[in-house]
Design a protein around this motif. Sequence first.
Motif, PDB file in Angstrom:
ATOM      1  N   LYS A 185      -6.226  15.826   1.212  1.00 54.06           N
ATOM      2  CA  LYS A 185      -5.958  14.753   0.057  1.00 54.06           C
ATOM      3  C   LYS A 185      -5.104  13.686   0.776  1.00 54.06           C
ATOM      4  O   LYS A 185      -4.180  14.068   1.649  1.00 54.06           O
ATOM      5  N   TYR A 186      -5.425  12.559   0.186  1.00 58.23           N
ATOM      6  CA  TYR A 186      -4.879  11.312   0.831  1.00 58.23           C
ATOM      7  C   TYR A 186      -4.059  10.604  -0.255  1.00 58.23           C
ATOM      8  O   TYR A 186      -4.393  10.630  -1.343  1.00 58.23           O
ATOM      9  N   TYR A 187      -2.894   9.727   0.243  1.00 52.61           N
ATOM     10  CA  TYR A 187      -2.299   8.984  -0.559  1.00 52.61           C
ATOM     11  C   TYR A 187      -2.272   7.555  -0.203  1.00 52.61           C
ATOM     12  O   TYR A 187      -2.016   7.328   0.999  1.00 52.61           O
ATOM     13  N   PHE A 188      -2.338   6.746  -1.146  1.00 52.93           N
ATOM     14  CA  PHE A 188      -2.135   5.181  -0.467  1.00 52.93           C
ATOM     15  C   PHE A 188      -0.649   4.749  -0.147  1.00 52.93           C
ATOM     16  O   PHE A 188       0.229   4.964  -1.178  1.00 52.93           O
ATOM     17  N   GLN A 189      -0.491   4.349   0.999  1.00 51.58           N
ATOM     18  CA  GLN A 189       0.857   3.784   1.278  1.00 51.58           C
ATOM     19  C   GLN A 189       0.865   2.469   1.651  1.00 51.58           C
ATOM     20  O   GLN A 189      -0.126   2.010   2.585  1.00 51.58           O
ATOM     21  N   PHE A 190       2.059   1.675   1.341  1.00 54.91           N
ATOM     22  CA  PHE A 190       1.816   0.359   1.877  1.00 54.91           C
ATOM     23  C   PHE A 190       3.358  -0.077   1.714  1.00 54.91           C
ATOM     24  O   PHE A 190       4.304  -0.046   0.852  1.00 54.91           O
ATOM     25  N   ASP A 191       3.891  -0.128   3.126  1.00 56.55           N
ATOM     26  CA  ASP A 191       5.328  -0.255   3.616  1.00 56.55           C
ATOM     27  C   ASP A 191       5.398  -1.402   4.412  1.00 56.55           C
ATOM     28  O   ASP A 191       5.002  -1.576   5.508  1.00 56.55           O
TER      29      ASP A 191
ATOM     30  N   ASP B 129       9.939 -11.658  -3.032  1.00 61.82           N
ATOM     31  CA  ASP B 129      10.369 -10.276  -3.548  1.00 61.82           C
ATOM     32  C   ASP B 129       9.386  -9.330  -2.746  1.00 61.82           C
ATOM     33  O   ASP B 129       8.334  -8.867  -3.297  1.00 61.82           O
ATOM     34  N   SER B 130       9.899  -8.742  -1.705  1.00 66.77           N
ATOM     35  CA  SER B 130       9.062  -7.780  -0.875  1.00 66.77           C
ATOM     36  C   SER B 130       8.938  -6.566  -1.563  1.00 66.77           C
ATOM     37  O   SER B 130       7.698  -6.013  -1.549  1.00 66.77           O
ATOM     38  N   ALA B 131       9.821  -5.984  -2.230  1.00 72.30           N
ATOM     39  CA  ALA B 131       9.698  -4.826  -2.909  1.00 72.30           C
ATOM     40  C   ALA B 131       8.766  -4.902  -4.244  1.00 72.30           C
ATOM     41  O   ALA B 131       7.876  -4.165  -4.364  1.00 72.30           O
ATOM     42  N   MET B 132       8.808  -6.145  -4.690  1.00 73.75           N
ATOM     43  CA  MET B 132       7.573  -6.359  -6.042  1.00 73.75           C
ATOM     44  C   MET B 132       6.404  -6.237  -5.482  1.00 73.75           C
ATOM     45  O   MET B 132       5.306  -6.012  -5.920  1.00 73.75           O
ATOM     46  N   PHE B 133       6.169  -7.254  -4.185  1.00 70.07           N
ATOM     47  CA  PHE B 133       4.789  -7.333  -3.566  1.00 70.07           C
ATOM     48  C   PHE B 133       4.336  -6.077  -3.075  1.00 70.07           C
ATOM     49  O   PHE B 133       3.132  -5.497  -3.413  1.00 70.07           O
ATOM     50  N   GLN B 134       5.148  -5.014  -2.567  1.00 71.82           N
ATOM     51  CA  GLN B 134       4.664  -3.782  -2.171  1.00 71.82           C
ATOM     52  C   GLN B 134       4.242  -2.970  -3.317  1.00 71.82           C
ATOM     53  O   GLN B 134       3.298  -2.081  -3.245  1.00 71.82           O
ATOM     54  N   ASP B 135       5.066  -3.060  -4.482  1.00 70.37           N
ATOM     55  CA  ASP B 135       4.537  -2.559  -5.819  1.00 70.37           C
ATOM     56  C   ASP B 135       3.422  -2.875  -6.061  1.00 70.37           C
ATOM     57  O   ASP B 135       2.478  -2.121  -6.748  1.00 70.37           O
ATOM     58  N   TRP B 136       3.289  -4.162  -6.149  1.00 73.11           N
ATOM     59  CA  TRP B 136       1.915  -4.579  -6.732  1.00 73.11           C
ATOM     60  C   TRP B 136       0.844  -4.313  -5.905  1.00 73.11           C
ATOM     61  O   TRP B 136      -0.193  -3.886  -6.605  1.00 73.11           O
TER      62      TRP B 136
END
Length: 356
Positions: A190-196, A146-153
């Motif tokens: 200001k920075y925001y964490f992103q994981f895509d 579940d790549s979407a769940m992995f990214q969310d986690w």
Amino acid sequence: MLQSGYINFFNANKCGLYRHFSEVPKGLDLAETFSKLKNWKNGRNFEATNPWDAGKNKNKTPCYCHAVHHDEETGDYFLVLWKGDSDRHGPLYGITVNADGTIEQAVEQTKTKTNKQMIWGRPCYYWVIPELDIIASIKFDNSRTDSAMFQDWVSGCMNFRVPLPEYKVSSTEKGFTRFEMIDDDEDKFKYYFQFDLSMKSLSTSSAEMQDLARRVTQIVRRETVSIKEVDKRKGFANYFRKFTVPFISAEDNSSRKVELRIEAQPTTKEIEKIIETHATNHDANVWEDVGFVLDNKPGKIVWASKYRLTEHISIEDNGRPVFQATDIYATIKASRDRYLAPLKKDILTKQAEANG
């Protein structure tokens, strides 16, 4: 018993701290992010590795971290996550949580005879390769991907749980986590964490992809359209806001399967984008999919998942339903060069194309 599975590869398009509209991270690249996740996980019990409050985030799939392994020689990380799941997708497994927060070996639901607290779900396996900015999911019959769940986690842990004292961390009114640099007085941003992540497809220079581009005459898109909740439709189904089904009442079923075919002759680059954005997982036995009609023959459809870059793996389970992170990574490491050779070749090809 020998278990066979397959490996799907993903591009790590983004991992780190980004300013709005920026493509270059300031910090927390793939290696640093998973190093911090490993250190954080090592100091917590199993239940505390779910980054979301179950009471406040009922729409989030519970996800726990079973183990994080780091190989210092290669720089790789290997994660075993635990996806909270229902029993409608096959055998369900439970992990016993002891009073001190420790866990015991997972057991199949039908073989469970205990009054102890159990967390039900299925394992998910992820191989992180910082060297190439690539992440792979490993799928067996009794596991999930579940790549979407992995990214969310990952994002949930980094935004809300993992201590990051080297940054000034705050929350916006809308609940987003914001990072500011402490040691750089000139950096006021200001920075925001992103994981895509996106799926890794065959190289556009491969013979298969070149042949596909020559033969595609239509693109096929399948979605499930809600009959009742028209305001919540996504994708192309959003355009069918006045969509009605003749002679069939919406009361018997709140959704309908819809297929859209569009005449098109996409380039190899466009096909690559379609595959990496929309191709389904091998275990996704659902209607939603994207494919290509070849040679103007309506019945001749090849689905985008066929062109994903995949590998196979076999490993002895020793009678256990969940693989240990160290055991499965040892198997991967033994064939690591073979698994990564096509990826490295593709990266070199794209670099050569970019440099003219």
